[in-house]
Design a protein around this motif. Sequence first.
Motif, PDB file in Angstrom:
ATOM      1  N   LYS A  66      57.891  -0.403  31.336  1.00 60.42           N
ATOM      2  CA  LYS A  66      58.444  -1.646  30.788  1.00 60.42           C
ATOM      3  C   LYS A  66      57.378  -2.261  29.892  1.00 60.42           C
ATOM      4  CE  LYS A  66      61.438  -2.496  34.733  1.00 60.42           C
ATOM      5  NZ  LYS A  66      62.762  -2.485  34.204  1.00 60.42           N
ATOM      6  N   ALA A  67      57.794  -2.622  28.684  1.00 62.62           N
ATOM      7  CA  ALA A  67      56.841  -3.185  27.730  1.00 62.62           C
ATOM      8  C   ALA A  67      57.531  -4.211  26.845  1.00 62.62           C
ATOM      9  CB  ALA A  67      56.236  -2.080  26.872  1.00 62.62           C
ATOM     10  N   ALA A  68      56.726  -5.132  26.353  1.00 59.56           N
ATOM     11  CA  ALA A  68      57.167  -6.090  25.337  1.00 59.56           C
ATOM     12  C   ALA A  68      56.206  -5.922  24.171  1.00 59.56           C
ATOM     13  CB  ALA A  68      57.128  -7.515  25.872  1.00 59.56           C
ATOM     14  N   ILE A  69      56.760  -5.578  23.010  1.00 58.33           N
ATOM     15  CA  ILE A  69      55.933  -5.352  21.830  1.00 58.33           C
ATOM     16  C   ILE A  69      56.432  -6.214  20.682  1.00 58.33           C
ATOM     17  CG2 ILE A  69      55.399  -2.982  22.516  1.00 58.33           C
ATOM     18  CD1 ILE A  69      57.407  -2.070  20.291  1.00 58.33           C
ATOM     19  N   GLY A  77      58.924  -6.363   6.731  1.00 57.84           N
ATOM     20  CA  GLY A  77      57.562  -6.554   7.241  1.00 57.84           C
ATOM     21  C   GLY A  77      57.436  -7.722   8.202  1.00 57.84           C
ATOM     22  N   GLU A  78      58.517  -8.457   8.450  1.00 54.94           N
ATOM     23  CA  GLU A  78      58.459  -9.598   9.355  1.00 54.94           C
ATOM     24  C   GLU A  78      58.220  -9.134  10.792  1.00 54.94           C
ATOM     25  OE1 GLU A  78      62.329 -11.630   9.933  1.00 54.94           O
ATOM     26  OE2 GLU A  78      63.220  -9.763   9.224  1.00 54.94           O
ATOM     27  N   ASP A  79      57.656 -10.019  11.617  1.00 53.71           N
ATOM     28  CA  ASP A  79      57.431  -9.703  13.023  1.00 53.71           C
ATOM     29  C   ASP A  79      58.773  -9.528  13.726  1.00 53.71           C
ATOM     30  OD1 ASP A  79      54.770  -9.956  12.521  1.00 53.71           O
ATOM     31  OD2 ASP A  79      54.445 -11.694  13.798  1.00 53.71           O
ATOM     32  N   LEU A  80      58.847  -8.468  14.531  1.00 55.62           N
ATOM     33  CA  LEU A  80      60.086  -8.124  15.195  1.00 55.62           C
ATOM     34  C   LEU A  80      59.790  -7.801  16.660  1.00 55.62           C
ATOM     35  CD1 LEU A  80      63.108  -7.521  14.678  1.00 55.62           C
ATOM     36  CD2 LEU A  80      62.431  -5.191  14.109  1.00 55.62           C
ATOM     37  N   PRO A  81      60.094  -8.743  17.581  1.00 54.96           N
ATOM     38  CA  PRO A  81      59.861  -8.479  19.003  1.00 54.96           C
ATOM     39  C   PRO A  81      60.836  -7.429  19.532  1.00 54.96           C
ATOM     40  CG  PRO A  81      60.340 -10.821  18.604  1.00 54.96           C
ATOM     41  CD  PRO A  81      60.609 -10.082  17.343  1.00 54.96           C
ATOM     42  N   ALA A  82      60.354  -6.603  20.469  1.00 58.18           N
ATOM     43  CA  ALA A  82      61.207  -5.580  21.071  1.00 58.18           C
ATOM     44  C   ALA A  82      60.824  -5.405  22.536  1.00 58.18           C
ATOM     45  CB  ALA A  82      61.058  -4.258  20.331  1.00 58.18           C
ATOM     46  N   GLU A  83      61.832  -5.156  23.359  1.00 58.20           N
ATOM     47  CA  GLU A  83      61.632  -4.856  24.780  1.00 58.20           C
ATOM     48  C   GLU A  83      61.846  -3.365  24.977  1.00 58.20           C
ATOM     49  OE1 GLU A  83      60.902  -6.918  27.500  1.00 58.20           O
ATOM     50  OE2 GLU A  83      60.593  -8.575  26.095  1.00 58.20           O
ATOM     51  N   ILE A  84      61.005  -2.754  25.768  1.00 61.37           N
ATOM     52  CA  ILE A  84      61.115  -1.328  26.069  1.00 61.37           C
ATOM     53  C   ILE A  84      61.285  -1.178  27.574  1.00 61.37           C
ATOM     54  CG2 ILE A  84      59.866   0.868  26.088  1.00 61.37           C
ATOM     55  CD1 ILE A  84      58.545  -0.077  23.440  1.00 61.37           C
ATOM     56  N   ASP A  85      62.279  -0.402  27.966  1.00 61.27           N
ATOM     57  CA  ASP A  85      62.529  -0.099  29.374  1.00 61.27           C
ATOM     58  C   ASP A  85      62.922   1.373  29.414  1.00 61.27           C
ATOM     59  OD1 ASP A  85      63.246   0.062  32.032  1.00 61.27           O
ATOM     60  OD2 ASP A  85      64.583  -1.669  31.982  1.00 61.27           O
ATOM     61  N   LEU A 134      56.371   6.974  21.897  1.00 63.17           N
ATOM     62  CA  LEU A 134      57.656   7.634  21.667  1.00 63.17           C
ATOM     63  C   LEU A 134      58.837   6.674  21.774  1.00 63.17           C
ATOM     64  CD1 LEU A 134      57.007  10.946  23.619  1.00 63.17           C
ATOM     65  CD2 LEU A 134      57.116  10.649  21.130  1.00 63.17           C
ATOM     66  N   ALA A 135      58.668   5.581  22.495  1.00 58.75           N
ATOM     67  CA  ALA A 135      59.749   4.617  22.693  1.00 58.75           C
ATOM     68  C   ALA A 135      59.880   3.613  21.544  1.00 58.75           C
ATOM     69  CB  ALA A 135      59.549   3.870  24.011  1.00 58.75           C
ATOM     70  N   ILE A 136      58.888   3.550  20.681  1.00 65.18           N
ATOM     71  CA  ILE A 136      58.905   2.600  19.566  1.00 65.18           C
ATOM     72  C   ILE A 136      59.867   3.096  18.490  1.00 65.18           C
ATOM     73  CG2 ILE A 136      57.518   1.557  17.727  1.00 65.18           C
ATOM     74  CD1 ILE A 136      55.074   1.912  19.654  1.00 65.18           C
ATOM     75  N   ASP A 137      60.760   2.233  18.055  1.00 67.89           N
ATOM     76  CA  ASP A 137      61.703   2.576  16.983  1.00 67.89           C
ATOM     77  C   ASP A 137      60.981   2.449  15.636  1.00 67.89           C
ATOM     78  OD1 ASP A 137      63.691   2.806  15.075  1.00 67.89           O
ATOM     79  OD2 ASP A 137      64.988   1.265  15.945  1.00 67.89           O
TER      80      ASP A 137
END
Length: 172
Positions: A66-69, A77-85, A134-137
């Motif tokens: 589980k991650a928050a990036i 180029g704007e900041d884009l929060p993403a949750e990974i599970d 690998l989970a990063i889009d």
Amino acid sequence: MSGAASELTRWIAVRQCEGRTIEVIASDAERAALAERFALVSVDRLAATLTLSRDGEKVSAEGTLKAAIVQSCAVSGEDLPAEIDEKLVFLFVPAKGDFNSDEEVELDESDLDEIPYEGDRFDLGEAVAQSLALAIDPFATGPDADRVRREVGLDEPEKENPFAKLKGLDLN
């Protein structure tokens, strides 16, 4: 895994694996280093819980990441929060002898899921770090992506693409 030092190192001794549950929680410094490694704005949270089981010298690890990036939008180029599970499944196996980089190697499908280790321990943290990568889009886009595409003409197929001229070139 490479021999280079990992930003998220968690060495686990093979003989101490049976039935163990391990939590890998990245510190502030580790998260900052991982953000730099993976070209992210930030890694705000990173935690993995894995249960280990051993079959001789092979160790399987199953659990979740589980991650928050925060990454950059691929268009604006704007900041884009993403949750990974993500579900994690690793199989650590002893490295198979000497490896000659000039030699062609045939891999079975089952070999692709194996992570070789040398000696009597393996780095569970690096496996988690690589799973994060690998989970990063890589093509994630934010709410302003369509506006930016219009502004620069990427949504106009009739507009000449500067790379279109390269398409017909014989580069051999």
